[in-house]
Design an enzyme around this catalytic site. Sequence first.
Site, PDB file in Angstrom:
ATOM      1  N   ALA A   1      -1.893   1.538  -6.582  1.00 36.19           N
ATOM      2  CA  ALA A   1      -2.772   2.321  -7.468  1.00 36.19           C
ATOM      3  C   ALA A   1      -3.832   3.188  -6.795  1.00 36.19           C
ATOM      4  O   ALA A   1      -4.264   4.176  -7.383  1.00 36.19           O
ATOM      5  CB  ALA A   1      -3.449   1.388  -8.471  1.00 36.19           C
TER       6      ALA A   1
ATOM      7  N   PRO B   1      -5.881   5.979  -4.824  1.00 35.25           N
ATOM      8  CA  PRO B   1      -7.265   5.909  -5.309  1.00 35.25           C
ATOM      9  C   PRO B   1      -7.420   5.897  -6.832  1.00 35.25           C
ATOM     10  O   PRO B   1      -8.543   5.868  -7.314  1.00 35.25           O
ATOM     11  CB  PRO B   1      -7.885   7.179  -4.726  1.00 35.25           C
ATOM     12  CG  PRO B   1      -6.748   8.162  -4.658  1.00 35.25           C
ATOM     13  CD  PRO B   1      -5.517   7.343  -4.354  1.00 35.25           C
ATOM     14  N   GLY B   2      -6.327   5.938  -7.579  1.00 33.06           N
ATOM     15  CA  GLY B   2      -6.472   5.766  -9.019  1.00 33.06           C
ATOM     16  C   GLY B   2      -6.082   6.960  -9.863  1.00 33.06           C
ATOM     17  O   GLY B   2      -6.323   6.975 -11.069  1.00 33.06           O
TER      18      GLY B   2
ATOM     19  N   LYS C   1      -3.111   8.063 -10.841  1.00 30.49           N
ATOM     20  CA  LYS C   1      -2.133   7.771 -11.908  1.00 30.49           C
ATOM     21  C   LYS C   1      -2.661   6.674 -12.826  1.00 30.49           C
ATOM     22  O   LYS C   1      -2.344   6.656 -14.015  1.00 30.49           O
ATOM     23  CB  LYS C   1      -0.781   7.424 -11.303  1.00 30.49           C
ATOM     24  CG  LYS C   1      -0.339   8.562 -10.394  1.00 30.49           C
ATOM     25  CD  LYS C   1       1.085   8.760 -10.262  1.00 30.49           C
ATOM     26  CE  LYS C   1       1.391   9.938  -9.353  1.00 30.49           C
ATOM     27  NZ  LYS C   1       0.625  10.009  -8.091  1.00 30.49           N
TER      28      LYS C   1
ATOM     29  N   ASP D   1       4.245   4.040  -7.612  1.00 30.46           N
ATOM     30  CA  ASP D   1       3.979   5.340  -7.004  1.00 30.46           C
ATOM     31  C   ASP D   1       3.869   5.037  -5.508  1.00 30.46           C
ATOM     32  O   ASP D   1       2.796   4.770  -4.984  1.00 30.46           O
ATOM     33  CB  ASP D   1       2.667   5.907  -7.577  1.00 30.46           C
ATOM     34  CG  ASP D   1       2.387   7.305  -7.071  1.00 30.46           C
ATOM     35  OD1 ASP D   1       3.336   8.093  -6.933  1.00 30.46           O
ATOM     36  OD2 ASP D   1       1.206   7.611  -6.796  1.00 30.46           O
TER      37      ASP D   1
ATOM     38  N   CYS E   1       5.774  11.298  -3.254  1.00 26.89           N
ATOM     39  CA  CYS E   1       5.462  12.717  -3.035  1.00 26.89           C
ATOM     40  C   CYS E   1       6.242  13.176  -1.815  1.00 26.89           C
ATOM     41  O   CYS E   1       5.667  13.625  -0.832  1.00 26.89           O
ATOM     42  CB  CYS E   1       3.967  12.942  -2.913  1.00 26.89           C
ATOM     43  SG  CYS E   1       3.158  11.819  -1.816  1.00 26.89           S
TER      44      CYS E   1
HETATM   45  N1  SAM Z   1      -0.943   6.012  -7.296  1.00 30.75           N
HETATM   46  C1  SAM Z   1      -2.003   6.525  -6.473  1.00 30.75           C
HETATM   47  C2  SAM Z   1      -2.673   7.678  -7.175  1.00 30.75           C
HETATM   48  O1  SAM Z   1      -2.035   8.339  -7.994  1.00 30.75           O
HETATM   49  O2  SAM Z   1      -3.869   7.906  -6.909  1.00 30.75           O
HETATM   50  C3  SAM Z   1      -1.504   6.927  -5.100  1.00 30.75           C
HETATM   51  C4  SAM Z   1      -0.738   5.829  -4.415  1.00 30.75           C
HETATM   52  S1  SAM Z   1      -0.251   6.176  -2.787  1.00 30.75           S
HETATM   53  C5  SAM Z   1       1.055   7.284  -3.008  1.00 30.75           C
HETATM   54  C6  SAM Z   1       0.533   4.688  -2.359  1.00 30.75           C
HETATM   55  C7  SAM Z   1      -0.344   3.474  -2.295  1.00 30.75           C
HETATM   56  O3  SAM Z   1       0.465   2.354  -1.901  1.00 30.75           O
HETATM   57  C8  SAM Z   1      -1.466   3.562  -1.284  1.00 30.75           C
HETATM   58  O4  SAM Z   1      -2.688   3.297  -1.901  1.00 30.75           O
HETATM   59  C9  SAM Z   1      -1.133   2.499  -0.258  1.00 30.75           C
HETATM   60  O5  SAM Z   1      -2.269   1.856   0.241  1.00 30.75           O
HETATM   61  C10 SAM Z   1      -0.285   1.528  -1.052  1.00 30.75           C
HETATM   62  N2  SAM Z   1       0.632   0.741  -0.187  1.00 30.75           N
HETATM   63  C11 SAM Z   1       0.831   0.825   1.140  1.00 30.75           C
HETATM   64  N3  SAM Z   1       1.709  -0.110   1.549  1.00 30.75           N
HETATM   65  C12 SAM Z   1       2.054  -0.816   0.469  1.00 30.75           C
HETATM   66  C13 SAM Z   1       2.893  -1.933   0.253  1.00 30.75           C
HETATM   67  N4  SAM Z   1       3.582  -2.482   1.251  1.00 30.75           N
HETATM   68  N5  SAM Z   1       2.988  -2.402  -0.997  1.00 30.75           N
HETATM   69  C14 SAM Z   1       2.319  -1.846  -2.010  1.00 30.75           C
HETATM   70  N6  SAM Z   1       1.513  -0.788  -1.856  1.00 30.75           N
HETATM   71  C15 SAM Z   1       1.377  -0.273  -0.647  1.00 30.75           C
END
Ligand code: SAM
Length: 453
Positions: A109, A111-112, A114, A176, A229
């Site tokens: 989630a 930085p938030g 979505k 995401d 992305c």
């Molecule tokens: N959904 C967020 C938004 O819209 O602001 C962006 C999310 S970003 C694409 C992916 C997120 O997954 C990051 O915050 C990252 O720290 C987290 N992440 C990294 N490794 C992960 C893992 N093994 N399992 C779950 N989440 C992970």
Amino acid sequence: MIPLPSSFRERLQTQLGEAYPDFEVALNQPAPVSIRINPAKPRLNTDGLERVPWCDTGFYLPERPVFTLDPLFQAGAYYVQEASSMLLAEAVKQTVNLSKPLRVLDLCAAPGGKSTLLASLLSDKSLLVCNEVIRTRVPILRENIEKWGFPNVVISNHDPEDFSGLAGFFDLVLVDAPCSGEGLFRKDPKAVAEWSEASVQLCALRQQRILTEAMSLVSERGVLLYSTCTYNDEENVQNAAMLAEQGFQSIPLDFPAGWGITEKKSGDLTGYQCYPHKVKGEGFFLSVFRRKSSTGLLPNLPRNFKSFKPLQPKQQAALQPFLQNPTQYSFYVKPNGDLLSLPTALTADFLRLDVALRNKGMGLDLGTFKGTDFIPSHALALSSIVSPQILGVDLTKEDALRYFKKENLILQEPAKGWLLAKYEGLNLGWLKGVGNRVNNYLPKDWRIRMDIE
Ligand code: SAM
């Protein structure tokens, strides 16, 4: 010119064929700036702004202002979000009955972006769990959720595998996923520098692991939404195909051709890709699935919360003037004295989450008692459940920024007790009138460090 890694260029040339030169031209144009307004805090004047076609709260700005110095941004009136990722709004609208109370999990989630979008789509009887595995990224997630003001939330800090006690619990799970970030090359030079073939493979495997955990959390007929992305098939299509093979049915979406979204098909799977030469936004992929298979039974519910106790009636009474519709909430106190509110209708869900997740903050943080005095939290000031009857002080833009610098303000008319600092009708946070002065209760961590002159 963005210095593209040669094997990335080859990949995209294969993927796009004749359209590749248009893609590279677009990558070297400035990234569009877009925001999504908070329908719970509709203050921003959007007249004359170009709309994001797939999200009715999304707008493009003609240029990038200094968001930090806009009190409306600090008050949660809008979120700065890349336009392609707002496609989530349309995907959710087409696949989920949003008028029903839903249990929703945003598994990755921070930085938030979505999570705040989902919060705006959900009914006020729904529950949103926002999870982030990296501990240092949780504070920014919390700050963005608190600004948005949606009170039916849980913010958790767990690896996806820690959710095993919630098998089949969620009506909608969003993954995401952390990805190789190809779609962000135009916005973020670091994404170009960090890209490699090895990182694509690593991300694809990591996503596979996250998706495997996510699948088990979806209820029967529930929805799993997978987004990245990035453009490559290893991360997108192949992982989505894995879902399609494991009891999840890919749901085709209906996007008008004029939106420029590219459909990607592989067997029974349909995914959707945004490319910067075809949409006004960055690279983004999503695909949506419905669970076909049945789920096991959830464990029996405990009667009481492990980590907090119901608040004493006398203290509950002291809270009432601060709240709108207090009868819809239940109030609790943590061992450290912090108070929280949970929507009473969702108590059973919160009990289940209390047992299943160790590192979490549930519901709305209300504040604390010092002796008999209630000290309200910043989150309460920004939330939709704060009482509109509380005395407010309308600040000029200059004073609003001084509030966010955590300076003490001088009021024209002295006032006593708790007051809400306001800007254009939106709550910014708490002030407390003492004699001729007002003390500024902005939390230290929220203070803006930028020069406001
Ligand atoms: N959904 C967020 C938004 O819209 O602001 C962006 C999310 S970003 C694409 C992916 C997120 O997954 C990051 O915050 C990252 O720290 C987290 N992440 C990294 N490794 C992960 C893992 N093994 N399992 C779950 N989440 C992970």
